[in-house]
Design an enzyme around this catalytic site. Structure first.
Site, short mmCIF file in Angstrom:
data_model
loop_
_atom_site.label_atom_id
_atom_site.label_comp_id
_atom_site.label_asym_id
_atom_site.label_seq_id
_atom_site.Cartn_x
_atom_site.Cartn_y
_atom_site.Cartn_z
N HIS A 125 28.26 -23.23 -18.38
CA HIS A 125 29.32 -23.07 -17.38
C HIS A 125 30.37 -22.07 -17.85
CE1 HIS A 125 31.45 -23.96 -13.78
NE2 HIS A 125 30.87 -25.13 -13.57
N ASP A 167 11.79 -19.75 -3.54
CA ASP A 167 10.34 -19.51 -3.46
C ASP A 167 9.95 -18.47 -4.50
OD1 ASP A 167 7.74 -18.91 -2.85
OD2 ASP A 167 8.13 -18.22 -0.80
#
Length: 889
Positions: free
Chosen positions: A594, A832
């Site tokens: 992060h 995808d």
């Protein structure tokens, strides 16, 4: 559990008259395992009706028995504890059965004890030898239309090679073809019925009882321990790694490198010794089943039908097996194997021919529950790598799965080819339950490599903004699950690695490392050290993951990071794990530091990586210059605003600290809100609080207020209890001018809404919604720059890294507080990589009290999902009140 009903049994005899008489058995026939060995073939469906299937199988079985007529006979005992084969055409047992289950109920076709129901049982104790069929078969139809063909053949009559030869020829005749390779039935080639030539010239340790555990007088306690079966897959890459490891560690006097069997068996042996926690001096034996057809001079006929297998024994002490390199145990296996030649085999036969009572050796060579025990501290590893185990097409296509049968003796294992023909291998292994979990971890579970940018990238130190350095400094996991890939597993891994390497050229900060500088600050070293890529295999189905709840089990689906012991400069900023499940599905777990990227940036990276993986071009390059958030610049002025977000959050009244709350057990749930329920909450908030509002409350404001009120209720706070709500704000659009849309870094700050539990609960939903709005509306360009100036003015910035909500370090945003993050604006779904979109995407481990996320439902119907973690004692009431209060006006 398999529910079997309507069993009918018949005897199938040879279709024509066959040779009749007593057939002598070789000594290798009579000292092998005398029980029946089962094999199972599963088929999804047949274009034929059930009656036709049964008639075809019976008719072709009757025809094939003309050629393999010994199988239709019976055994009979003779003098000296010996057996002979009575070729009397008594027939083989054929059972028809029906299962009130689907094939998918079989737990990924593990060879488990429940398979006993798919094969006819044989009562060896009460049935005379002369009445037991040498081949028993069962055809079981499942309610889904699929079926199982199971064959159980007496090991006295044929070894694995002979049994599979029979199955192949039976399938050929069932398809309407002609016999291709008649069996060679004359056992005289192994001197069946002949007297011994001479006394055995070798010592035959394989006939001695195997070692037992030190300080035990027998192996009965180990024998009775509960066992577990697992199918462990090794990729072609992992097999090659093991071969290299063995060959590189043991180069003395070897004419050729170690084989796959030798190194995998050595790896199994070492791992078993390791997890069984033997004393260093513990003797251990490894039984190796050797096919001697090609070891004889001249070699036996290829189609020899009988037993041409002997056991070779490798021995050692566990301490040496574990502590010495893999090549050491591989060499012990090689030595045992190379002792087996024509002279050795004939010596074994002579040794056995010289015994007054041969029956005593039937048990000593068995890995069954009778006789000598090859379990702890021993092992037996059989290779099926040369056997034609797949492709049994009886006229309705090849099997969807073939497996060995019940396989429940400690230390019993098989090595066979993977079904995909991709060079992978499978180890079917049975161990005691107490050892299996550790064995799986050690045997192969994960392999790791570093993936670096495909081209040279900018190199140097990159200043981080203050917003980077005060966020949660740990890695934040995200999980993607895919049903299946049409590509083979090796191609999936290669595609992901190659496209990842290409994507890192554009997102090169992710391939760097953090380093510490003065003032408790960090900087980013863009050194192209790479990201960690882990390949793993899970012995579970996707359906075992409990509806994809973000639970602690997810820790196993992302690489672990040792923040305590590992130097900061060595920790990759992106770690990934691709895990293949036994059902063919896969998960992709990403954990991004992060410090380097917030959620918006992380998802931008994933989106572009997926695009490149599909063979498309980069669409939106990241904006990498952190100067837009004044990274590395001095403060402009003293902060003019008060920043309570950096103050410690409230603790429970009557408590002096929050440690007792921090340690309480938590639970995770996913709460679905329909579009109608979302609108009800918005209307409820808007209708109850209309003072000086320029616009109605947003979905986030109303739902977060509802979560806050519900939490205050079920936590049973005193009315005067202070409570804080941490709200994470994306400031890209709050700045003037706005940050570039694809800014890559941290562009989030926390604001805090506060109140007293009594007011939050008793006042209408609009009251708590308004508190959230007030906190959010404070955030503008001036506020963000004031936060940056406040942080730039700190002598030690590290003390603020732990003040973030949801972290297990530093200040605690659990009871009586809460942190609610919105993922409603993030492009979560549709990653995808070339084999379709994910079936589920979600946050990873999510196990801190008060930690919650709001995200879109995956169906795109306006529904939302609240991913919530609370203490176990509060969760059940929260779920009830959360939904009940939606409908209370």
């Amino acid at each position: 559990m398999i529910e079997i009903s309507n069993k009918t049994s018949s005897m199938v005899k040879p279709a024509e008259r066959t040779w009749s008489g007593k057939l002598p058995l070789s000594e290798l026939d009579q000292t092998g395992v005398t029980g029946h060995i089962p094999t199972f073939y599963f088929y999804t469906q047949s274009p034929h009706d059930w009656t036709t299937i049964l008639q075809t199988l019976k008719s072709s079985l009757s025809s094939i028995l003309v050629h393999f007529y010994p199988l239709a006979g019976r055994l009979s005992p003779v003098a000296g504890g010996r057996l002979e084969l009575d070729c009397n055409a008594a027939g083989v047992q054929f059972v028809e059965a029906y299962a009130d289950n689907k094939l998918t109920d079989l737990d990924t076709f593990l060879p488990l004890p429940i398979y006993h129901q798919l094969i006819p049982s044989i009562d060896y104790q009460n049935t005379p030898h002369e009445e037991i069929p040498l081949l028993v078969l069962q055809v079981t139809r499942f309610v889904c239309g699929g079926f199982c063909l199971s064959l159980s053949m007496s090991h006295t009559v044929a070894d694995g090679e002979g049994a599979l030869h029979f199955t192949c020829e039976w399938a050929r005749i069932s398809r309407g073809e002609l016999l291709e390779s008649p069996p060679y039935l004359d056992r005289k080639v192994l001197r069946a019925g002949d007297p011994p030539r001479a006394s055995s010239s070798f010592e035959h340790a394989e006939s001695n009882p195997p070692p037992i555990l030190i300080e035990q007088s027998d192996n009965e306690p180990e024998h009775e321990k509960k066992t577990k079966v697992r199918m462990l897959k090794l990729t072609a890459t992992q097999v090659e790694k093991l071969k290299k490891k063995a060959n590189n560690s043991w180069k003395r006097e070897m004419s050729r490198g170690f084989t796959r069997y030798e190194v995998i068996t050595a790896h199994i042996w070492r791992t078993a010794c390791n997890v069984r926690n033997h004393k260093p001096e513990q003797p251990t034996a490894l039984a190796i089943a050797m096919n001697v057809r090609s070891k004889m001079r001249p070699p036996l006929p290829r189609e020899y039908f009988g037993n041409a297998v002997i056991d070779a024994i490798a021995t050692g002490c566990s301490g040496e097996i574990v502590s010495k390199p893999l090549g050491y145990s591989s060499s012990k296996i090689r030595e045992a194997i190379e002792r087996v030649d024509d002279e050795h085999v004939n010596s074994v036969i002579d040794f056995l021919k010289g015994q007054e009572d041969l029956s005593k050796f039937r048990e000593l060579k068995s890995r069954s529950n009778g006789g000598g025990f090859c379990g702890n501290p021993n092992l037996g590893v059989t290779s099926w790598l040369t056997l034609p185990i797949y492709g049994a097409d009886f006229g309705w296509g090849k099997e969807v799965h073939m497996t060995p049968g019940t396989h429940d003796n400690d230390g019993d294992s098989l090595i066979l080819h993977g079904e995909d023909g991709d060079g992978s291998l499978v180890v079917a292994l049975c161990l005691q339950v107490r050892h299996m979990e550790d064995f799986q971890k050690l045997v192969y579970n994960k392999t790791s490599c570093m993936v670096k940018p495909a081209d040279q990238t900018w190199s140097g130190k990159l200043a981080l903004s203050e917003l980077d350095q005060t966020g949660v400094t740990v890695h934040v996991p995200t999980m993607y699950f895919y049903r299946q890939s049409p590509e083979d597993w090796f191609d999936v891994l290669q595609t992901l690695k190659s496209s990842l390497s290409s994507t890192l050229v554009h997102f090169y900060p992710l391939a760097g490392r953090l380093s510490s500088v003065s003032g408790g600050r960090l900087e980013l070293d863009c050194n192209a050290a790479g990201v960690q890529f882990v390949e793993a295999y899970a012995d579970k189905k996707l359906t075992d993951l409990d509806t994809f709840l973000p639970s602690p089990i997810y820790h196993q689906l992302t690489p672990s990071i040792d923040y305590v012991s590992a130097p900061l400069e060595e920790i990759p900023l992106l770690v990934l794990q691709v895990t293949r499940f036994v059902c063919g599905g896969l998960s992709l777990g990403l954990s991004i530091s992060h410090v380097v990227a917030d959620g918006q940036s992380a998802l931008h990276f994933v989106s572009e990586w997926a695009r490149i993986s599909r063979g498309e071009s980069l669409e939106s390059p990241p904006y990498l210059d952190r100067k837009v958030l004044r990274a590395g610049d001095p403060p402009r002025a003293n902060s003019r605003l008060e920043h309570t977000e950096f103050d410690p959050p409230p603790i429970l009244i009557d408590h002096s600290e929050n440690e007792s709350e921090h340690e309480k057990e938590t639970d995770v749930t996913m709460l679905n809100l329909t579009a109608t329920q979302v609108e009800k909450l918005r209307n409820k908030a808007n209708n109850s609080w209309k003072s000086e509002m320029s616009h109605g409350f947003t979905r986030y404001e109303a739902i977060t207020a509802h979560i806050w009120r519900t939490a205050c209720k079920v936590r049973n706070h005193k009315p005067e209890q202070p409570t804080a709500l941490a709200i994470c704000i994306d400031v890209r659009g709050k700045m003037s001018p706005p940050l570039p849309r694809k800014y890559f870094g941290n562009a989030i700050i926390n604001v805090i809404a506060t109140g007293r539990s009594g007011e939050i609960v008793s006042k209408p939903l609009g009251y708590s919604s308004s508190k959230i709005r007030d906190a959010i509306e404070k955030v503008d360009d001036e506020h963000v720059n004031s936060v940056i100036d406040f942080l730039k003015g700190q002598e030690d910035l590290s003390k603020f890294r732990d003040l973030q909500p949801s972290s297990n370090d530093g200040h605690f945003y659990g009871n009586p507080n809460l942190g609610v993050i919105s993922w409603l604006t993030l492009p979560l779904y549709g990653a995808d990589f070339g084999w379709g979109k994910e079936i589920h995407m979600g946050p990873g481990t999510h196990d801190s009290d008060g930690d919650s996320l709001i995200l879109h439902g995956k169906d795109g119907d306006g529904s939302l999902v609240v991913a919530l973690c609370l203490q176990v004692r509060h969760m059940e009431d929260f779920q009830k009140v959360f939904y009940q209060d939606i409908d209370i006006e």
